[in-house]
Structure formats: structure tokens, C-alpha cells
Motif scaffolding. Structure first.
Motif, PDB file in Angstrom:
ATOM      1  N   VAL A  17      -3.286   1.002  -8.083  1.00 40.12           N
ATOM      2  CA  VAL A  17      -1.560   0.455  -8.200  1.00 40.12           C
ATOM      3  C   VAL A  17      -1.249   0.119  -6.628  1.00 40.12           C
ATOM      4  CG1 VAL A  17      -1.321   1.996 -10.076  1.00 40.12           C
ATOM      5  CG2 VAL A  17      -1.225   2.832  -7.735  1.00 40.12           C
ATOM      6  N   PHE A  18      -0.362  -0.706  -6.505  1.00 38.95           N
ATOM      7  CA  PHE A  18       0.036  -1.035  -5.073  1.00 38.95           C
ATOM      8  C   PHE A  18       0.284   0.269  -4.417  1.00 38.95           C
ATOM      9  CE2 PHE A  18       3.483  -2.743  -2.118  1.00 38.95           C
ATOM     10  CZ  PHE A  18       2.708  -3.770  -1.787  1.00 38.95           C
ATOM     11  N   ASP A  19       0.146   0.288  -3.123  1.00 35.91           N
ATOM     12  CA  ASP A  19       0.339   1.266  -2.149  1.00 35.91           C
ATOM     13  C   ASP A  19       1.648   0.918  -1.435  1.00 35.91           C
ATOM     14  OD1 ASP A  19       0.540   3.132  -0.332  1.00 35.91           O
ATOM     15  OD2 ASP A  19      -1.836   2.980   0.110  1.00 35.91           O
ATOM     16  N   TRP A  20       2.567   1.450  -2.154  1.00 40.61           N
ATOM     17  CA  TRP A  20       4.046   1.131  -1.382  1.00 40.61           C
ATOM     18  C   TRP A  20       4.169   1.997  -0.034  1.00 40.61           C
ATOM     19  CZ3 TRP A  20       7.219  -2.194  -2.896  1.00 40.61           C
ATOM     20  CH2 TRP A  20       7.052  -2.874  -4.303  1.00 40.61           C
ATOM     21  N   ASP A  21       3.553   3.043   0.230  1.00 37.15           N
ATOM     22  CA  ASP A  21       3.675   3.780   1.459  1.00 37.15           C
ATOM     23  C   ASP A  21       2.890   2.898   2.570  1.00 37.15           C
ATOM     24  OD1 ASP A  21       4.920   5.874   0.226  1.00 37.15           O
ATOM     25  OD2 ASP A  21       3.077   6.986  -0.267  1.00 37.15           O
ATOM     26  N   GLU A 102      10.794   6.528  -3.500  1.00 38.51           N
ATOM     27  CA  GLU A 102      11.265   7.074  -2.292  1.00 38.51           C
ATOM     28  C   GLU A 102      10.521   7.570  -0.981  1.00 38.51           C
ATOM     29  OE1 GLU A 102      14.592   8.261  -0.280  1.00 38.51           O
ATOM     30  OE2 GLU A 102      14.633   7.503  -2.515  1.00 38.51           O
ATOM     31  N   SER A 103       9.253   7.607  -1.225  1.00 38.29           N
ATOM     32  CA  SER A 103       8.370   7.862   0.005  1.00 38.29           C
ATOM     33  C   SER A 103       8.342   6.746   0.925  1.00 38.29           C
ATOM     34  CB  SER A 103       6.987   8.262  -0.368  1.00 38.29           C
ATOM     35  OG  SER A 103       6.340   7.334  -1.222  1.00 38.29           O
ATOM     36  N   ALA A 104       8.228   5.444   0.234  1.00 42.21           N
ATOM     37  CA  ALA A 104       8.145   4.276   0.992  1.00 42.21           C
ATOM     38  C   ALA A 104       9.619   3.645   1.673  1.00 42.21           C
ATOM     39  CB  ALA A 104       7.669   3.162   0.094  1.00 42.21           C
ATOM     40  N   ARG A 105      10.555   4.270   1.088  1.00 45.41           N
ATOM     41  CA  ARG A 105      11.924   4.050   1.605  1.00 45.41           C
ATOM     42  C   ARG A 105      12.256   4.875   2.722  1.00 45.41           C
ATOM     43  NH1 ARG A 105      15.861   1.485  -2.041  1.00 45.41           N
ATOM     44  NH2 ARG A 105      14.746   0.799  -3.794  1.00 45.41           N
ATOM     45  N   ALA A 106      11.595   5.976   2.625  1.00 47.69           N
ATOM     46  CA  ALA A 106      11.650   7.128   3.897  1.00 47.69           C
ATOM     47  C   ALA A 106      11.057   6.393   4.972  1.00 47.69           C
ATOM     48  CB  ALA A 106      11.301   8.341   3.586  1.00 47.69           C
ATOM     49  N   THR A 107       9.825   5.774   4.980  1.00 50.19           N
ATOM     50  CA  THR A 107       9.368   5.356   6.016  1.00 50.19           C
ATOM     51  C   THR A 107       9.906   4.274   6.510  1.00 50.19           C
ATOM     52  OG1 THR A 107       6.943   5.661   4.927  1.00 50.19           O
ATOM     53  CG2 THR A 107       7.058   3.990   6.418  1.00 50.19           C
ATOM     54  N   LEU A 108      10.659   3.304   5.863  1.00 52.90           N
ATOM     55  CA  LEU A 108      11.323   2.358   6.400  1.00 52.90           C
ATOM     56  C   LEU A 108      12.824   2.684   7.291  1.00 52.90           C
ATOM     57  CD1 LEU A 108      11.356  -0.457   3.201  1.00 52.90           C
ATOM     58  CD2 LEU A 108      10.151  -0.279   5.958  1.00 52.90           C
ATOM     59  N   ALA A 109      13.195   3.878   6.484  1.00 54.70           N
ATOM     60  CA  ALA A 109      14.367   4.554   7.015  1.00 54.70           C
ATOM     61  C   ALA A 109      14.082   5.324   8.701  1.00 54.70           C
ATOM     62  CB  ALA A 109      14.950   5.746   6.196  1.00 54.70           C
ATOM     63  N   GLU A 110      12.766   5.826   8.567  1.00 56.15           N
ATOM     64  CA  GLU A 110      12.101   6.346   9.890  1.00 56.15           C
ATOM     65  C   GLU A 110      12.021   5.211  10.922  1.00 56.15           C
ATOM     66  OE1 GLU A 110      11.070   9.532  10.950  1.00 56.15           O
ATOM     67  OE2 GLU A 110      12.283  10.106   9.298  1.00 56.15           O
ATOM     68  N   ARG A 111      11.478   4.291  10.611  1.00 51.39           N
ATOM     69  CA  ARG A 111      11.583   2.930  11.508  1.00 51.39           C
ATOM     70  C   ARG A 111      12.906   2.441  11.818  1.00 51.39           C
ATOM     71  NH1 ARG A 111       8.495   0.223  15.397  1.00 51.39           N
ATOM     72  NH2 ARG A 111       9.437  -1.882  15.172  1.00 51.39           N
TER      73      ARG A 111
END
Length: 117
Positions: A17-21, A102-111
Motif C-alpha cells: 500500500v502507498f506509504d503516505w507518511d 491524519e498521520s501524513a497530514r500531521a507531517t505536512l503541518a509540522e513542516r
């Protein structure tokens, strides 16, 4: 027909599966204008834009199918194909239709938070 035959030959194998993180980390680091995701070797049928102009492309404005037993999920940035997957058992609940969890969105938000400082 070739995709169908490959699917049959790989029946019963665990899905990639695609690794969104991973994709979110790469996008956050590189800050590309655009990024797409799909399955290598079948991109024209499975791929679509996921990032454009610094924001997530809304789900209803793109199409992606991002899981397979035989085709490798990839992230495409500036014509570079980056292998980007995890095994389905590593990310319970992720499947072909998972889109910016949500985990991938959080990574973008952190950046975004980090670059605003």
C-alpha cells in the motif's frame, strides 16, 4: 489484460500500500510544485495528482488506486519515480482508497509550522 494476468498470478500475496507518511516527508522536504502517486507499470490507470501548489489536492479532484500485490506504489516528483510503499500488515486500515491519512497530514503541518517560525 496483462494487469489482470499479473493479479491472478499474485493472488493471495500481501498487498503493498502507498506509504503516505513517507510521501508526506518527501513532499515536506522538497516542497515540489506538484506530486503524483500511482502504481508503477500501470500509472495511467492508477495514478493521479496528490499535491499541487503547496496544498493537498482534494480527493474529489483526483483519482488514485494505491495498493497492489505486484505493482509497486510510487510517488512521482519532477519526473522522478520514488518507490513509496509499506506492506498492508504494517499499516492496518490503509488500503487502495486511503487518501492523506491524519498521520501524513500531521507531517505536512509540522513542516508548515517549522517554516513559519
Amino acid at each position: 489484460m496483462a494487469a489482470f494476468m499479473m493479479g491472478e498470478a499474485n493472488r493471495g500475496r500481501e498487498m503493498m500500500v502507498f506509504d503516505w507518511d513517507k510521501a508526506a516527508k518527501i513532499i515536506a522536504e522538497r516542497q515540489p510544485q506538484s506530486a503524483s502517486a500511482g502504481l508503477q507499470g500501470d500509472f495511467e490507470w492508477t495514478g493521479g495528482e496528490i499535491w499541487n501548489g503547496g496544498v493537498i489536492v482534494p480527493r474529489d479532484q483526483t483519482y488514485t488506486y494505491l495498493a497492489s500485490t505486484w505493482a509497486t506504489p510510487i510517488l512521482v516528483i519532477d519526473d522522478e519515480e520514488i518507490s513509496c510503499y509499506r506492506m498492508e500488515s504494517e499499516v492496518p486500515g490503509w488500503h487502495s482508497g486511503t487518501y492523506w491519512p491524519e498521520s501524513a497530514r500531521a507531517t505536512l503541518a509540522e513542516r508548515e509550522k517549522g517554516s513559519a517560525s
